[in-house]
Design a protein around this motif. Sequence first.
Motif, mmCIF file in Angstrom:
data_model
loop_
_atom_site.group_PDB
_atom_site.id
_atom_site.type_symbol
_atom_site.label_atom_id
_atom_site.label_comp_id
_atom_site.label_asym_id
_atom_site.label_seq_id
_atom_site.Cartn_x
_atom_site.Cartn_y
_atom_site.Cartn_z
ATOM 1 N N ALA A 102 -7.622 5.755 6.752
ATOM 2 C CA ALA A 102 -9.083 5.658 6.744
ATOM 3 C C ALA A 102 -9.675 6.469 5.597
ATOM 4 O O ALA A 102 -10.603 6.015 4.908
ATOM 5 C CB ALA A 102 -9.644 6.140 8.086
ATOM 6 N N ARG A 103 -9.158 7.670 5.399
ATOM 7 C CA ARG A 103 -9.663 8.511 4.309
ATOM 8 C C ARG A 103 -9.411 7.845 2.954
ATOM 9 O O ARG A 103 -10.275 7.876 2.069
ATOM 10 C CB ARG A 103 -8.992 9.883 4.354
ATOM 11 C CG ARG A 103 -9.498 10.839 3.271
ATOM 12 C CD ARG A 103 -8.898 12.213 3.401
ATOM 13 N NE ARG A 103 -7.455 12.193 3.209
ATOM 14 C CZ ARG A 103 -6.561 12.454 4.155
ATOM 15 N NH1 ARG A 103 -6.964 12.740 5.386
ATOM 16 N NH2 ARG A 103 -5.266 12.432 3.903
ATOM 17 N N THR A 104 -8.247 7.243 2.820
ATOM 18 C CA THR A 104 -7.884 6.584 1.560
ATOM 19 C C THR A 104 -8.851 5.468 1.219
ATOM 20 O O THR A 104 -9.364 5.386 0.096
ATOM 21 C CB THR A 104 -6.451 6.030 1.663
ATOM 22 O OG1 THR A 104 -5.540 7.121 1.783
ATOM 23 C CG2 THR A 104 -6.102 5.210 0.434
ATOM 24 N N TRP A 105 -9.125 4.611 2.199
ATOM 25 C CA TRP A 105 -10.043 3.496 1.954
ATOM 26 C C TRP A 105 -11.468 3.997 1.731
ATOM 27 O O TRP A 105 -12.190 3.466 0.881
ATOM 28 C CB TRP A 105 -9.995 2.501 3.105
ATOM 29 C CG TRP A 105 -8.827 1.571 3.038
ATOM 30 C CD1 TRP A 105 -7.711 1.583 3.835
ATOM 31 C CD2 TRP A 105 -8.643 0.502 2.114
ATOM 32 N NE1 TRP A 105 -6.851 0.582 3.461
ATOM 33 C CE2 TRP A 105 -7.390 -0.103 2.413
ATOM 34 C CE3 TRP A 105 -9.393 -0.017 1.068
ATOM 35 C CZ2 TRP A 105 -6.893 -1.197 1.705
ATOM 36 C CZ3 TRP A 105 -8.907 -1.100 0.364
ATOM 37 C CH2 TRP A 105 -7.676 -1.678 0.675
ATOM 38 N N ALA A 135 -6.869 -0.510 -8.444
ATOM 39 C CA ALA A 135 -7.059 -1.805 -9.104
ATOM 40 C C ALA A 135 -7.583 -2.847 -8.119
ATOM 41 O O ALA A 135 -8.463 -3.657 -8.454
ATOM 42 C CB ALA A 135 -5.748 -2.273 -9.732
ATOM 43 N N LEU A 136 -7.052 -2.832 -6.896
ATOM 44 C CA LEU A 136 -7.533 -3.775 -5.881
ATOM 45 C C LEU A 136 -9.006 -3.512 -5.568
ATOM 46 O O LEU A 136 -9.815 -4.449 -5.473
ATOM 47 C CB LEU A 136 -6.706 -3.650 -4.603
ATOM 48 C CG LEU A 136 -7.255 -4.429 -3.388
ATOM 49 C CD1 LEU A 136 -7.282 -5.928 -3.665
ATOM 50 C CD2 LEU A 136 -6.464 -4.122 -2.129
ATOM 51 N N LEU A 155 0.813 -1.220 0.000
ATOM 52 C CA LEU A 155 0.000 0.000 0.000
ATOM 53 C C LEU A 155 0.848 1.273 0.000
ATOM 54 O O LEU A 155 0.430 2.299 -0.527
ATOM 55 C CB LEU A 155 -0.913 -0.015 1.230
ATOM 56 C CG LEU A 155 -2.084 0.955 1.281
ATOM 57 C CD1 LEU A 155 -3.046 0.695 0.130
ATOM 58 C CD2 LEU A 155 -2.809 0.807 2.619
ATOM 59 N N VAL A 156 2.035 1.198 0.604
ATOM 60 C CA VAL A 156 2.858 2.389 0.802
ATOM 61 C C VAL A 156 4.175 2.251 0.054
ATOM 62 O O VAL A 156 4.853 1.225 0.149
ATOM 63 C CB VAL A 156 3.134 2.620 2.305
ATOM 64 C CG1 VAL A 156 3.965 3.880 2.508
ATOM 65 C CG2 VAL A 156 1.828 2.712 3.080
ATOM 66 N N ASP A 157 4.536 3.280 -0.679
ATOM 67 C CA ASP A 157 5.818 3.333 -1.387
ATOM 68 C C ASP A 157 6.911 3.630 -0.364
ATOM 69 O O ASP A 157 6.944 4.712 0.225
ATOM 70 C CB ASP A 157 5.777 4.428 -2.460
ATOM 71 C CG ASP A 157 7.006 4.422 -3.347
ATOM 72 O OD1 ASP A 157 8.117 4.184 -2.828
ATOM 73 O OD2 ASP A 157 6.868 4.665 -4.562
ATOM 74 N N SER A 158 7.822 2.675 -0.145
ATOM 75 C CA SER A 158 8.830 2.825 0.901
ATOM 76 C C SER A 158 9.783 3.984 0.636
ATOM 77 O O SER A 158 10.348 4.557 1.563
ATOM 78 C CB SER A 158 9.622 1.526 1.060
ATOM 79 O OG SER A 158 10.275 1.191 -0.151
ATOM 80 N N LYS A 159 9.986 4.355 -0.626
ATOM 81 C CA LYS A 159 10.914 5.445 -0.961
ATOM 82 C C LYS A 159 10.226 6.802 -0.869
ATOM 83 O O LYS A 159 10.737 7.740 -0.257
ATOM 84 C CB LYS A 159 11.479 5.236 -2.363
ATOM 85 C CG LYS A 159 12.363 3.995 -2.485
ATOM 86 C CD LYS A 159 12.923 3.858 -3.891
ATOM 87 C CE LYS A 159 13.807 2.616 -3.999
ATOM 88 N NZ LYS A 159 14.355 2.435 -5.374
ATOM 89 N N ALA A 160 9.057 6.909 -1.487
ATOM 90 C CA ALA A 160 8.357 8.195 -1.499
ATOM 91 C C ALA A 160 7.534 8.426 -0.235
ATOM 92 O O ALA A 160 7.232 9.558 0.130
ATOM 93 C CB ALA A 160 7.443 8.280 -2.725
ATOM 94 N N GLU A 168 -1.431 4.667 -5.297
ATOM 95 C CA GLU A 168 -2.832 4.898 -5.603
ATOM 96 C C GLU A 168 -3.345 4.055 -6.763
ATOM 97 O O GLU A 168 -4.471 3.543 -6.721
ATOM 98 C CB GLU A 168 -3.052 6.390 -5.892
ATOM 99 C CG GLU A 168 -2.815 7.263 -4.668
ATOM 100 C CD GLU A 168 -3.093 8.722 -4.946
ATOM 101 O OE1 GLU A 168 -3.579 9.034 -6.054
ATOM 102 O OE2 GLU A 168 -2.841 9.559 -4.051
ATOM 103 N N ALA A 169 -2.552 3.887 -7.802
ATOM 104 C CA ALA A 169 -2.991 3.086 -8.949
ATOM 105 C C ALA A 169 -3.208 1.638 -8.539
ATOM 106 O O ALA A 169 -4.183 0.997 -8.956
ATOM 107 C CB ALA A 169 -1.967 3.180 -10.077
#
Length: 375
Positions: A91-94, A37-38, A22-27, A32-33
């Motif tokens: 929570a907002r994301t989901w 899709a999920l 879910l989370v980009d470890s670098k950024a 989101e993409a």
Amino acid sequence: MTETPKLSAFRRIVVKVGSSLLVDSKAGGLKEAWLDALVDDLAVHHKRGADILVVSSGSIALGRSVLGLPKGALKLEDSQAAAAVGQIALARTWAEALGSHGITAGQILVTLWDTEERRRYLNARATIERLLDMRAAPVINENDTVATSEIRYGDNDRLAARVAAMVSADCLVLLSDVDGLYTAPPATDPKARLLPVVPRVTAEIEAMAGGAASELSRGGMRTKIEAAKIATTAGVHMAIADGRVAHPLKRIEDGGRCTWFLTPSNPVTSRKKWIAGSLEPKGVVRIDSGAAKALLSGKSLLPAGVKGIEGGFNRGDCVLIRNPDGGEIGRGLIAYDAGEAAQIMGRSSRDIEKILGYSGRAAMIHRDDMALGGE
């Protein structure tokens, strides 16, 4: 080879999403993409009528990025602070992602005690069941803002398995950065092969578990095998699958690489066996003939049919259910303490609030929390 299940055959699916997916470890931001899709996949099953629950990691990973905390292990207070900030974003994301398909999200934060202590277990189960009745999708995470080492799971694999068992799901999918269980670590053993089906978790299967594979992940294959034991014992089929691809659930449905852990049981019979044989009764509820007949026809036990209360039980305890002749006809998890049960017995459920001063459960023992003789 045992035939692998199809996701489209299940009525209640729990999907666990790891932080590294879910989370980009670098950024430090959301992928989101991938999430879109999920959620497309989840919406397909929701639309066909299945209940959908998500167990999502990511609050600490998101929060540490917002707060500018360094990579690596965090102190407990820093983890809790990161979770407090990250949980809002998660929570907002989901809510937004599911909402784009017309699905309402409901946030549930739990600790170990909420799935182990029966009073809290019943509260959590009832809340989730109500959300599912309203066709909402519960999004569940460990309450990292308050959990300490003594009261935490520490990984969402086992939490997801406990949740799946608690809500009588028939399928659990662990999306991770591995595509299943191998006979040996595939990164170091070229002869390692994927096991597509595990009929039963044996000592040999447990010995195949390794360590954590990702910086953001707390769990490894060992916790996934432990989750499989919890799930299959509760009558839940479980799959470990690679979540890094787009549309990971569609990939499973289409026969993509994964490992299925099968169970010969189902959630209803497993739960009833647990109530009937694994819990020590703390008291007795005596019922009239009308209530006995209603229970045998599949109804819940209402206060009106109760004629006597014995024992000093608490809400969530297991009690014996006896008919007018004194014979045991079943056992169940009671929704009231002994004192409260004694006050409302023989009365209509409509009178509960007037008698107790609060609006309690309409049933003294719900049908889902009951095991009758012969079941």
